[in-house]
Design a protein around this motif. Structure first.
Motif, PDB file in Angstrom:
ATOM      1  N   THR A  28       0.898  -1.290  -0.014  1.00 18.75           N
ATOM      2  CA  THR A  28       0.017   0.183   0.080  1.00 18.75           C
ATOM      3  C   THR A  28       0.653   1.188   0.049  1.00 18.75           C
ATOM      4  OG1 THR A  28      -1.991  -1.160   1.030  1.00 18.75           O
ATOM      5  CG2 THR A  28      -1.791   1.240   1.086  1.00 18.75           C
ATOM      6  N   LEU A  74      -4.769   4.871  -3.518  1.00 21.44           N
ATOM      7  CA  LEU A  74      -4.738   3.387  -2.899  1.00 21.44           C
ATOM      8  C   LEU A  74      -4.423   2.215  -3.938  1.00 21.44           C
ATOM      9  CD1 LEU A  74      -7.642   3.907  -0.207  1.00 21.44           C
ATOM     10  CD2 LEU A  74      -5.152   3.621   0.299  1.00 21.44           C
ATOM     11  N   PRO A 103      -4.105   2.288   6.433  1.00 22.76           N
ATOM     12  CA  PRO A 103      -2.918   3.147   5.969  1.00 22.76           C
ATOM     13  C   PRO A 103      -2.477   3.882   7.215  1.00 22.76           C
ATOM     14  CG  PRO A 103      -4.970   3.410   4.481  1.00 22.76           C
ATOM     15  CD  PRO A 103      -5.519   2.636   5.635  1.00 22.76           C
TER      16      PRO A 103
END
Length: 188
Positions: free
Chosen positions: A6, A69, A91
């Motif tokens: 990520t 993302l 996150p």
């Protein structure tokens, strides 16, 4: 996606956006409200931004949150199945879990997220671009949404549509996580 993947996706997306706009880190910082140092750390993959920071970056660049993302989705020509359990992320080690169920596609003009807000958590969001609308649908639990300086209580099954181009927020004053779907419709 594990956190390191990520972080790498966000780093690549931020770097690409800056180059597309031909912006320095200083200019990107002015547009997003995120410090130049933090933007540099994100681009180098040294820092994983929270959901709140990702929203600031997306708003400053005038892009969807899901574009930070995930890689840009191909326009599906067939049925598309996305499994939420594989999409959930935290996150920046954030308490809020986010899952981009249906990433933004220009032809459709919206994106859909599943978000989980933990007990005691409160989030305030900067205004999105002019004309952006959000629809919040509570799947589990109870939560509140801040609109026009007032907290609106939403119970399981409730839905709320509001103009997201002004300050707004989300909070969970309960004892259990609240899970909700957030449909974000862009005006462009």
């Amino acid at each position: 996606m594990p956190l390191d993947e990520t972080s790498q996706q966000v780093a690549n997306a931020l770097r690409a956006l800056r180059h597309q706009h031909n912006w320095s880190l200083d200019r990107a910082s002015e547009a997003t409200g995120v410090s130049k140092a933090m933007l540099g750390q994100i681009e180098r993959g040294e820092s994983s931004p929270t959901v709140a920071t990702l929203w600031k970056i997306a708003t400053g660049f005038g892009v969807s949150l899901s574009s930070l993302l995930e890689p840009k989705p191909e326009i599906p020509t067939t049925t598309q199945l996305r499994r939420v359990a594989k999409l959930r992320r935290n996150p920046g080690g954030d308490q809020m879990t986010v899952a981009p169920l249906l990433p933004f596609e220009p032809g459709l003009g919206f994106e859909i997220f599943e978000l989980t807000i933990e007990p005691g958590d409160e989030r305030h969001s900067e205004p999105h671009e002019a004309g952006v609308t959000e629809i919040v649908i509570v799947a589990k639990g109870k939560m509140e949404v801040l609109i026009d300086s007032e907290w609106q209580t939403l119970n399981e099954g409730d839905a709320l549509r509001f103009a997201a181009d002004k300050p707004h927020g989300y909070r969970n004053r309960g004892r259990k996580p609240a899970v909700f779907y957030d449909v974000i419709r862009y005006s462009r």
